[in-house]
Design a protein around this motif. Structure first.
Motif, PDB file in Angstrom:
ATOM      1  N   SER A 148       0.834  -1.205   0.000  1.00 45.26           N
ATOM      2  CA  SER A 148       0.000   0.000   0.000  1.00 45.26           C
ATOM      3  C   SER A 148       0.867   1.253   0.000  1.00 45.26           C
ATOM      4  N   PHE A 149       0.340   2.306  -0.669  1.00 45.64           N
ATOM      5  CA  PHE A 149       1.006   3.604  -0.594  1.00 45.64           C
ATOM      6  C   PHE A 149       0.806   4.162   0.808  1.00 45.64           C
ATOM      7  N   PHE A 150       1.846   4.742   1.371  1.00 50.32           N
ATOM      8  CA  PHE A 150       1.677   5.535   2.584  1.00 50.32           C
ATOM      9  C   PHE A 150       2.686   6.664   2.533  1.00 50.32           C
ATOM     10  N   GLN A 151       2.299   7.828   3.050  1.00 48.77           N
ATOM     11  CA  GLN A 151       3.191   8.989   3.040  1.00 48.77           C
ATOM     12  C   GLN A 151       4.532   8.596   3.658  1.00 48.77           C
ATOM     13  N   THR A 152       5.643   9.005   3.016  1.00 47.71           N
ATOM     14  CA  THR A 152       6.955   8.521   3.459  1.00 47.71           C
ATOM     15  C   THR A 152       7.640   9.442   4.465  1.00 47.71           C
ATOM     16  N   LEU A 160       0.866  18.157   6.731  1.00 50.05           N
ATOM     17  CA  LEU A 160       0.143  18.298   5.456  1.00 50.05           C
ATOM     18  C   LEU A 160      -1.356  18.048   5.681  1.00 50.05           C
ATOM     19  N   TYR A 161      -1.652  16.965   6.399  1.00 56.55           N
ATOM     20  CA  TYR A 161      -3.051  16.661   6.679  1.00 56.55           C
ATOM     21  C   TYR A 161      -3.660  17.756   7.577  1.00 56.55           C
ATOM     22  N   GLY A 162      -2.808  18.337   8.416  1.00 56.69           N
ATOM     23  CA  GLY A 162      -3.263  19.448   9.266  1.00 56.69           C
ATOM     24  C   GLY A 162      -3.716  20.629   8.413  1.00 56.69           C
ATOM     25  N   LEU A 177     -10.690  11.377  -2.592  1.00 61.12           N
ATOM     26  CA  LEU A 177     -10.260  10.715  -3.833  1.00 61.12           C
ATOM     27  C   LEU A 177      -8.774  10.369  -3.763  1.00 61.12           C
ATOM     28  N   TYR A 178      -8.404   9.242  -4.369  1.00 66.14           N
ATOM     29  CA  TYR A 178      -7.030   8.714  -4.300  1.00 66.14           C
ATOM     30  C   TYR A 178      -6.707   8.498  -2.816  1.00 66.14           C
ATOM     31  N   ALA A 179      -7.548   7.711  -2.160  1.00 63.44           N
ATOM     32  CA  ALA A 179      -7.583   7.654  -0.695  1.00 63.44           C
ATOM     33  C   ALA A 179      -6.455   6.846  -0.066  1.00 63.44           C
ATOM     34  N   GLY A 180      -5.754   6.000  -0.836  1.00 68.45           N
ATOM     35  CA  GLY A 180      -4.712   5.158  -0.236  1.00 68.45           C
ATOM     36  C   GLY A 180      -5.301   4.334   0.892  1.00 68.45           C
ATOM     37  N   THR A 181      -4.677   4.393   2.069  1.00 68.96           N
ATOM     38  CA  THR A 181      -5.150   3.607   3.218  1.00 68.96           C
ATOM     39  C   THR A 181      -6.174   4.398   4.051  1.00 68.96           C
ATOM     40  N   SER A 187      -6.024   7.489   4.887  1.00 69.71           N
ATOM     41  CA  SER A 187      -5.357   8.285   5.930  1.00 69.71           C
ATOM     42  C   SER A 187      -5.893   9.711   6.066  1.00 69.71           C
ATOM     43  N   ILE A 188      -6.156  10.384   4.944  1.00 68.43           N
ATOM     44  CA  ILE A 188      -6.619  11.773   5.077  1.00 68.43           C
ATOM     45  C   ILE A 188      -8.038  11.790   5.661  1.00 68.43           C
ATOM     46  N   GLY A 189      -8.906  10.945   5.084  1.00 70.90           N
ATOM     47  CA  GLY A 189     -10.299  10.925   5.555  1.00 70.90           C
ATOM     48  C   GLY A 189     -10.380  10.665   7.052  1.00 70.90           C
ATOM     49  N   ILE A 214     -12.100   6.664  -2.301  1.00 64.82           N
ATOM     50  CA  ILE A 214     -11.964   5.847  -3.527  1.00 64.82           C
ATOM     51  C   ILE A 214     -10.479   5.649  -3.819  1.00 64.82           C
ATOM     52  N   GLU A 215     -10.117   4.400  -4.051  1.00 59.92           N
ATOM     53  CA  GLU A 215      -8.708   4.041  -4.209  1.00 59.92           C
ATOM     54  C   GLU A 215      -8.593   2.826  -5.123  1.00 59.92           C
ATOM     55  N   TYR A 216      -7.545   2.866  -5.950  1.00 60.28           N
ATOM     56  CA  TYR A 216      -7.276   1.843  -6.955  1.00 60.28           C
ATOM     57  C   TYR A 216      -6.847   0.501  -6.350  1.00 60.28           C
ATOM     58  N   VAL A 217      -5.889   0.553  -5.380  1.00 57.82           N
ATOM     59  CA  VAL A 217      -5.277  -0.680  -4.864  1.00 57.82           C
ATOM     60  C   VAL A 217      -6.203  -1.321  -3.822  1.00 57.82           C
ATOM     61  N   ALA A 218      -6.668  -2.532  -4.136  1.00 58.62           N
ATOM     62  CA  ALA A 218      -7.647  -3.199  -3.263  1.00 58.62           C
ATOM     63  C   ALA A 218      -7.076  -3.432  -1.861  1.00 58.62           C
ATOM     64  N   GLY A 253     -11.203   0.719  -6.904  1.00 56.47           N
ATOM     65  CA  GLY A 253     -11.329   0.755  -8.366  1.00 56.47           C
ATOM     66  C   GLY A 253     -10.768   2.041  -8.926  1.00 56.47           C
ATOM     67  N   ASP A 254     -10.815   2.143 -10.248  1.00 55.68           N
ATOM     68  CA  ASP A 254     -10.274   3.310 -10.929  1.00 55.68           C
ATOM     69  C   ASP A 254     -11.261   4.471 -10.818  1.00 55.68           C
ATOM     70  N   LEU A 255     -10.738   5.623 -10.415  1.00 56.62           N
ATOM     71  CA  LEU A 255     -11.613   6.790 -10.253  1.00 56.62           C
ATOM     72  C   LEU A 255     -12.329   7.169 -11.540  1.00 56.62           C
ATOM     73  N   LYS A 256     -11.686   6.891 -12.650  1.00 54.48           N
ATOM     74  CA  LYS A 256     -12.307   7.209 -13.956  1.00 54.48           C
ATOM     75  C   LYS A 256     -13.660   6.514 -14.078  1.00 54.48           C
ATOM     76  N   THR A 276      -8.843  15.727  -2.956  1.00 54.42           N
ATOM     77  CA  THR A 276      -8.214  14.898  -3.983  1.00 54.42           C
ATOM     78  C   THR A 276      -6.699  14.935  -3.810  1.00 54.42           C
ATOM     79  N   ASP A 277      -6.082  13.753  -3.886  1.00 62.71           N
ATOM     80  CA  ASP A 277      -4.640  13.626  -3.626  1.00 62.71           C
ATOM     81  C   ASP A 277      -4.029  12.665  -4.657  1.00 62.71           C
ATOM     82  N   PRO A 278      -4.004  13.099  -5.928  1.00 66.05           N
ATOM     83  CA  PRO A 278      -3.573  12.166  -6.980  1.00 66.05           C
ATOM     84  C   PRO A 278      -2.074  11.912  -6.976  1.00 66.05           C
ATOM     85  N   PRO A 279      -1.631  10.871  -7.702  1.00 69.66           N
ATOM     86  CA  PRO A 279      -0.183  10.660  -7.858  1.00 69.66           C
ATOM     87  C   PRO A 279       0.432  11.755  -8.745  1.00 69.66           C
ATOM     88  N   ARG A 280       1.726  11.618  -9.025  1.00 70.42           N
ATOM     89  CA  ARG A 280       2.458  12.706  -9.692  1.00 70.42           C
ATOM     90  C   ARG A 280       1.850  13.109 -11.039  1.00 70.42           C
TER      91      ARG A 280
HETATM   92  C1  LIG Z   1      -0.393  10.292  -3.682  1.00 72.28           C
HETATM   93  S1  LIG Z   1      -1.170   8.803  -3.175  1.00 72.28           S
HETATM   94  C2  LIG Z   1      -2.250   9.437  -1.944  1.00 72.28           C
HETATM   95  C3  LIG Z   1      -2.775   8.429  -0.953  1.00 72.28           C
HETATM   96  C4  LIG Z   1      -3.428   8.981   0.298  1.00 72.28           C
HETATM   97  N1  LIG Z   1      -4.338  10.066   0.013  1.00 72.28           N
HETATM   98  C5  LIG Z   1      -2.383   9.376   1.338  1.00 72.28           C
HETATM   99  O1  LIG Z   1      -2.278  10.554   1.693  1.00 72.28           O
HETATM  100  O2  LIG Z   1      -1.670   8.473   1.806  1.00 72.28           O
HETATM  101  C6  LIG Z   1      -2.179   8.469  -4.542  1.00 72.28           C
HETATM  102  C7  LIG Z   1      -3.045   7.239  -4.407  1.00 72.28           C
HETATM  103  O3  LIG Z   1      -3.883   7.176  -5.561  1.00 72.28           O
HETATM  104  C8  LIG Z   1      -4.045   5.830  -5.962  1.00 72.28           C
HETATM  105  N2  LIG Z   1      -4.425   5.893  -7.394  1.00 72.28           N
HETATM  106  C9  LIG Z   1      -3.617   6.164  -8.446  1.00 72.28           C
HETATM  107  N3  LIG Z   1      -4.323   6.184  -9.588  1.00 72.28           N
HETATM  108  C10 LIG Z   1      -5.614   5.936  -9.260  1.00 72.28           C
HETATM  109  C11 LIG Z   1      -6.822   5.834 -10.006  1.00 72.28           C
HETATM  110  N4  LIG Z   1      -6.826   5.999 -11.320  1.00 72.28           N
HETATM  111  N5  LIG Z   1      -7.964   5.573  -9.346  1.00 72.28           N
HETATM  112  C12 LIG Z   1      -7.963   5.405  -7.990  1.00 72.28           C
HETATM  113  N6  LIG Z   1      -6.837   5.504  -7.221  1.00 72.28           N
HETATM  114  C13 LIG Z   1      -5.682   5.758  -7.840  1.00 72.28           C
HETATM  115  C14 LIG Z   1      -2.705   5.198  -5.646  1.00 72.28           C
HETATM  116  O4  LIG Z   1      -2.825   3.792  -5.492  1.00 72.28           O
HETATM  117  C15 LIG Z   1      -2.318   5.906  -4.340  1.00 72.28           C
HETATM  118  O5  LIG Z   1      -2.773   5.188  -3.220  1.00 72.28           O
END
Ligand SMILES: C[S@@+](CC[C@H](N)C(=O)[O-])C[C@H]1O[C@@H](n2cnc3c(N)ncnc32)[C@H](O)[C@@H]1O
Length: 505
Positions: free
Chosen positions: A297-301, A309-311, A334-338, A340-342, A355-359, A384-387, A406-410
């Motif tokens: 799982s993704f988690f803030q490093t 940041l969450y503050g 959105l892009y919820a990871g584990t 953590s923000i919610g 909503i998060e991609y990685v089950a 599932g995929d946010l799309k 919303t907290d998308p990847p790069r």
């Molecule tokens: C930058 S991390 C943020 C995670 C979380 N919000 C946090 O602060 O730890 C982005 C997250 O988006 C998920 N993700 C990437 N593409 C996605 C998509 N198309 N649909 C849903 N989730 C997606 C990744 O698996 C990852 O957990």
């Protein structure tokens, strides 16, 4: 200048920092990216390459050092691709990060910004990470010193970080100052053991070899340290042999996990994880909350800065509470990871939909709700995929969101996700970004309906040029048609030329 460059030497003054960590100078009409330079340096540089419309140089001799120069702490500085700003004072790093965010949003993204808050820096610019991933290789990368003295590398079996721009050569790491120092001792012990046993280190061209990756995840707050080994051959006995060797020497390790990866690529998040000892997860703490994180799982490093940041997200949520209310009704994370923000902001919200991609991360999110003894009925996590998942149907079943976080990847949000947000039109959006260039693109796409009322950059990665930025968006009273805008006029977030020009002003 001709298409091919004849390398040359010249003296330049370094006037700015680019978003990729290099310093920027001018030579005649050219923008020159100077590796390992610090803005404020006057230096003799060797211009050796043309890159798109710019030149690339390295420093031969510093004529006058910048007042912002600092002594790098790491012996691998200059050879390793990480921590490129270790030769710059931390104050200067923060100054350039703040400037980078504002420049990219306003000059490239043409985003009108409301209040610009000062960047949130850290007191712990070393040892801040809770995760590091090392790679084994049978091809050693020569250090800068070795190259300068024309020395060969005696030992090719290495364990460290990929050399910048290479997928097969690894820089052998002796000490990395980004995590707890015990990680250095363990990594060096693993390498010594593997060499003594004559085990094979992975060959990323031939795709052969036993040892592939070594991942550490730890929490200073909970004292847990997870070690995960990724191997190219399914050999549990050898794995056990190594783990037993480490167990006798390093009581700090709390779980031992391993993965067999025989794929051609090194992605392991889709593969089963086997546990030798300990738990198949580790527990991290941010503020008042605990989070169970599984290795895939993704988690803030940077947990200390993640809490800050969450503050900021929480402050923004608090600032837009409807009058007379102590909680928002419904928030989409959105892009919820584990989760953590919610979870972190949950006392300001009645219901949260993550909503998060990685089950596996979604399973962790549920686990985290229980771990923190929160009412499960207030949460819903969808894998599932946010799309596909963010839709009118979702809103009709679950309710329309008052606020979307919303907290998308790069790479930022998918254009479809942006379109769905424009259709759902929550009153506010809080956009957490780890790449201002893609955030600039998305804010521009959202600008027909949303204005940016506040931003706050946060430094999650000291000594690198990376910067995180939180933006608070408010829905406009009516749609804005941009003056002179043509639909489809897109920003290219990867244009380093534009970034350099913008940064030069
Ligand atoms: C930058 S991390 C943020 C995670 C979380 N919000 C946090 O602060 O730890 C982005 C997250 O988006 C998920 N993700 C990437 N593409 C996605 C998509 N198309 N649909 C849903 N989730 C997606 C990744 O698996 C990852 O957990």
């Amino acid at each position: 200048m001709a298409r091919r460059l004849n390398p040359f030497r010249t003296e330049v003054e370094l006037i700015d920092a680019a978003s990729d960590g290099r310093a920027v100078a001018r030579h005649q009409d050219w923008v020159v990216f100077v590796e390992h330079g610090v803005p404020g340096d006057v230096a003799e540089v060797y211009v050796y390459r043309k890159q798109k419309k710019n030149l690339v140089a390295r420093i031969d001799r510093i004529v006058t050092p910048s007042p912002d120069r600092a002594e790098p702490r790491c012996a691998h500085f200059g050879s390793c691709g990480g921590c490129k700003w270790q030769n710059m004072t931390y104050d200067a790093q923060l100054r350039f990060k703040q400037k980078q965010v504002v420049n990219i949003l306003t000059r490239i993204g043409k985003v009108e910004l409301g209040e610009i808050e000062p960047i949130l820096g850290t007191e712990s610019a070393y040892g801040y990470r809770n995760k590091l991933e090392f790679s084994f290789s049978n091809k050693a990368w020569r250090t800068r010193e070795q190259m300068r003295h024309d020395q060969e590398v005696d030992e090719q079996r290495v364990l460290g970080f990929y050399a910048p721009g290479f997928y097969d050569k690894v820089l052998d790491i002796d000490a990395c100052h980004l995590m707890d120092p015990v990680v250095n001792d363990i990594r060096n012990a693993v390498r010594a053991f593997a060499r003594a046993e004559d085990w094979t280190f992975y060959d990323n061209r031939a795709h052969t070899g036993f040892l592939r990756n070594l991942v550490f995840r730890s929490s200073a707050a909970t004292g847990e340290l997870m070690l995960m080994l990724i191997v190219g051959e399914d050999d549990p006995e050898k794995v056990e042999q190594l783990f037993a060797h480490l167990e006798a020497r390093f009581p700090a390790i709390t779980s031992y996990l391993w993965i067999h990866n025989e794929k051609l690529n090194s992605t392991y998040t889709d593969l089963p994880v086997r546990t030798w000892k300990g738990t198949p997860y580790y527990t991290e703490q941010l503020g008042d909350f605990r989070y169970r994180v599984r290795p895939v799982s993704f988690f803030q490093t940077n947990p200390r800065q993640a809490a800050r940041l969450y503050g900021v997200v929480k402050d923004y949520l608090q600032a837009v509470l409807p009058e007379g209310k102590s909680r928002h009704g419904l928030v989409y994370d959105l892009y919820a990871g584990t989760g953590s923000i919610g979870i972190f902001v949950s006392d300001l919200v009645e219901r949260i939909i993550g909503i998060e991609y990685v089950a596996a991360a979604v399973e962790d999110a549920w686990e985290n709700v229980r771990l923190n003894e929160l009412d499960e009925n207030r949460f819903r996590f969808l894998a599932g995929d946010l799309k596909d998942l963010l839709s009118e149907e979702l809103a009709q079943t679950e309710g329309y969101p008052d606020v979307v976080i919303t907290d998308p990847p790069r790479q930022g949000m998918d254009a479809k996700v942006v379109d769905r947000l424009l259709a759902l039109k929550p009153a506010h959006i809080i956009y957490v970004s780890c790449k201002p260039a893609t955030q600039a693109r998305d804010l521009d796409l959202l600008s027909s309906w949303y204005e940016v009322v506040r931003i706050r950059p946060v430094d999650m990665f000291p000594h690198t040029a990376h910067v995180e930025n939180v933006a608070l968006l408010r829905r406009r009273a009516q749609q804005r048609i941009k003056p002179g805008s043509q639909s489809g006029e897109a920003i290219n977030p990867d244009s380093s030329h534009d970034a350099a020009q913008a940064s030069l002003g």
